[in-house]
Motif scaffolding. Structure first.
Motif, mmCIF file in Angstrom:
data_model
loop_
_atom_site.group_PDB
_atom_site.id
_atom_site.type_symbol
_atom_site.label_atom_id
_atom_site.label_comp_id
_atom_site.label_asym_id
_atom_site.label_seq_id
_atom_site.Cartn_x
_atom_site.Cartn_y
_atom_site.Cartn_z
ATOM 1 N N PHE A 135 -66.289 30.050 -14.081
ATOM 2 C CA PHE A 135 -65.873 30.912 -12.981
ATOM 3 C C PHE A 135 -65.226 32.190 -13.500
ATOM 4 N N VAL A 136 -64.272 32.040 -14.398
ATOM 5 C CA VAL A 136 -63.548 33.202 -14.915
ATOM 6 C C VAL A 136 -64.493 34.150 -15.636
ATOM 7 N N SER A 137 -65.391 33.607 -16.434
ATOM 8 C CA SER A 137 -66.347 34.444 -17.156
ATOM 9 C C SER A 137 -67.238 35.219 -16.191
ATOM 10 N N GLN A 138 -67.768 34.543 -15.196
ATOM 11 C CA GLN A 138 -68.668 35.206 -14.249
ATOM 12 C C GLN A 138 -67.914 36.173 -13.335
ATOM 13 N N TRP A 139 -66.733 35.779 -12.865
ATOM 14 C CA TRP A 139 -65.954 36.642 -11.958
ATOM 15 C C TRP A 139 -65.577 37.948 -12.655
ATOM 16 N N THR A 140 -65.103 37.856 -13.885
ATOM 17 C CA THR A 140 -64.694 39.072 -14.593
ATOM 18 C C THR A 140 -65.899 39.962 -14.888
ATOM 19 N N THR A 141 -67.023 39.365 -15.208
ATOM 20 C CA THR A 141 -68.238 40.136 -15.484
ATOM 21 C C THR A 141 -68.756 40.813 -14.220
ATOM 22 N N ARG A 142 -68.836 40.077 -13.133
ATOM 23 C CA ARG A 142 -69.386 40.626 -11.887
ATOM 24 C C ARG A 142 -68.489 41.664 -11.236
ATOM 25 N N ASP A 191 -62.664 42.175 -12.845
ATOM 26 C CA ASP A 191 -61.289 41.680 -12.804
ATOM 27 C C ASP A 191 -60.856 41.284 -14.207
ATOM 28 N N ASN A 192 -59.562 41.088 -14.404
ATOM 29 C CA ASN A 192 -59.115 40.630 -15.720
ATOM 30 C C ASN A 192 -59.031 39.107 -15.744
ATOM 31 N N VAL A 193 -58.986 38.549 -16.931
ATOM 32 C CA VAL A 193 -59.024 37.098 -17.116
ATOM 33 C C VAL A 193 -57.830 36.417 -16.450
ATOM 34 N N ALA A 194 -56.638 36.991 -16.587
ATOM 35 C CA ALA A 194 -55.438 36.361 -16.025
ATOM 36 C C ALA A 194 -55.532 36.258 -14.505
ATOM 37 N N ASP A 195 -55.956 37.330 -13.847
ATOM 38 C CA ASP A 195 -56.049 37.303 -12.389
ATOM 39 C C ASP A 195 -57.193 36.413 -11.914
ATOM 40 N N ALA A 196 -58.327 36.454 -12.593
ATOM 41 C CA ALA A 196 -59.447 35.586 -12.233
ATOM 42 C C ALA A 196 -59.064 34.124 -12.418
ATOM 43 N N SER A 197 -58.331 33.834 -13.467
ATOM 44 C CA SER A 197 -57.869 32.465 -13.725
ATOM 45 C C SER A 197 -56.897 31.999 -12.642
ATOM 46 N N ALA A 198 -55.969 32.861 -12.249
ATOM 47 C CA ALA A 198 -55.015 32.515 -11.190
ATOM 48 C C ALA A 198 -55.736 32.330 -9.849
ATOM 49 N N PHE A 199 -56.748 33.152 -9.590
ATOM 50 C CA PHE A 199 -57.551 33.024 -8.369
ATOM 51 C C PHE A 199 -58.251 31.668 -8.358
ATOM 52 N N PHE A 200 -58.866 31.305 -9.470
ATOM 53 C CA PHE A 200 -59.527 30.001 -9.574
ATOM 54 C C PHE A 200 -58.527 28.882 -9.294
ATOM 55 N N ASP A 201 -57.344 28.974 -9.890
ATOM 56 C CA ASP A 201 -56.336 27.924 -9.699
ATOM 57 C C ASP A 201 -55.967 27.751 -8.229
ATOM 58 N N LYS A 202 -55.911 28.861 -7.478
ATOM 59 C CA LYS A 202 -55.629 28.762 -6.037
ATOM 60 C C LYS A 202 -56.763 28.063 -5.299
ATOM 61 N N LEU A 203 -57.996 28.313 -5.741
ATOM 62 C CA LEU A 203 -59.140 27.676 -5.096
ATOM 63 C C LEU A 203 -59.247 26.202 -5.458
ATOM 64 N N ASP A 204 -58.727 25.836 -6.616
ATOM 65 C CA ASP A 204 -58.876 24.482 -7.157
ATOM 66 C C ASP A 204 -57.549 23.720 -7.139
ATOM 67 N N GLN A 205 -56.819 23.780 -6.073
ATOM 68 C CA GLN A 205 -55.526 23.122 -6.077
ATOM 69 C C GLN A 205 -55.489 21.822 -5.286
ATOM 70 N N PHE A 206 -56.613 21.383 -4.751
ATOM 71 C CA PHE A 206 -56.545 20.260 -3.832
ATOM 72 C C PHE A 206 -57.221 18.981 -4.314
ATOM 73 N N PHE A 207 -58.333 19.081 -5.016
ATOM 74 C CA PHE A 207 -59.086 17.877 -5.342
ATOM 75 C C PHE A 207 -59.359 17.764 -6.834
ATOM 76 N N LEU A 208 -59.497 16.539 -7.281
ATOM 77 C CA LEU A 208 -59.825 16.261 -8.675
ATOM 78 C C LEU A 208 -61.327 16.332 -8.842
ATOM 79 N N PRO A 209 -61.809 16.556 -10.028
ATOM 80 C CA PRO A 209 -61.042 16.763 -11.248
ATOM 81 C C PRO A 209 -60.466 18.181 -11.315
#
Length: 145
Positions: free
Chosen positions: A70-77, A80-98
């Motif tokens: 996700f981070v690789s594709q989001w930053t490329t498309r 965005d920077n890696v830190a913000d893309a990573s934080a965005f992913f974490d917000k999207l992935d906060q509810f279910f495992l894995p």
């Protein structure tokens, strides 16, 4: 600094300024890529296609998107920077495992949140707000906040 150095500095500043994107620019691009039929409504199928199928690079597909992918594709498309893309992913992935993967349960939860009446449709305005609320630069309005 010599004349050549000044020219290089000016060119690099111009490149930064012309490639600068606002979060609103990114949101508009994501919406145009997601609302495939252009009707101003994002269907559940379009939502799942954009946020899961399109980002799942595994062959064969496992219907999950890793944080690294996700981070690789989001930053490329979207520039965005890696830190913000990573934080965005974490917000999207906060509810279910894995943890560290987006899967159909994550998307089902987000779709249910965005679609309280259960008609399997989300307005593009609500989808834009969803991105603003979850992206770390949503309040700032620009990337690299």
């Amino acid at each position: 600094m010599n004349h050549f150095g000044n020219i290089v500095l000016l060119l690099s500043l111009t490149t930064c300024l012309t490639s600068a994107r606002t979060l609103q620019d990114v949101i508009a691009q994501v919406i145009s890529e997601t609302d495939v039929d252009g009707n101003g409504i994002i269907s559940e199928a379009e939502f799942n296609q954009e946020l899961l199928a399109r980002w799942d690079t595994d062959v064969p597909s496992d219907n999950m998107v890793s944080k690294a992918d996700f981070v690789s594709q989001w930053t490329t498309r979207y520039g965005d920077n890696v830190a913000d893309a990573s934080a965005f992913f974490d917000k999207l992935d906060q509810f279910f495992l894995p943890a560290g993967t987006l899967n159909d349960l994550d998307l089902f939860f987000h779709m249910a949140t965005l679609d309280p009446d259960g008609d399997h449709q989300v307005s593009t305005a609500d989808f834009a707000n969803f991105i603003k609320v979850n992206h770390p630069c949503g309040g700032a309005g620009h990337l690299h906040c």
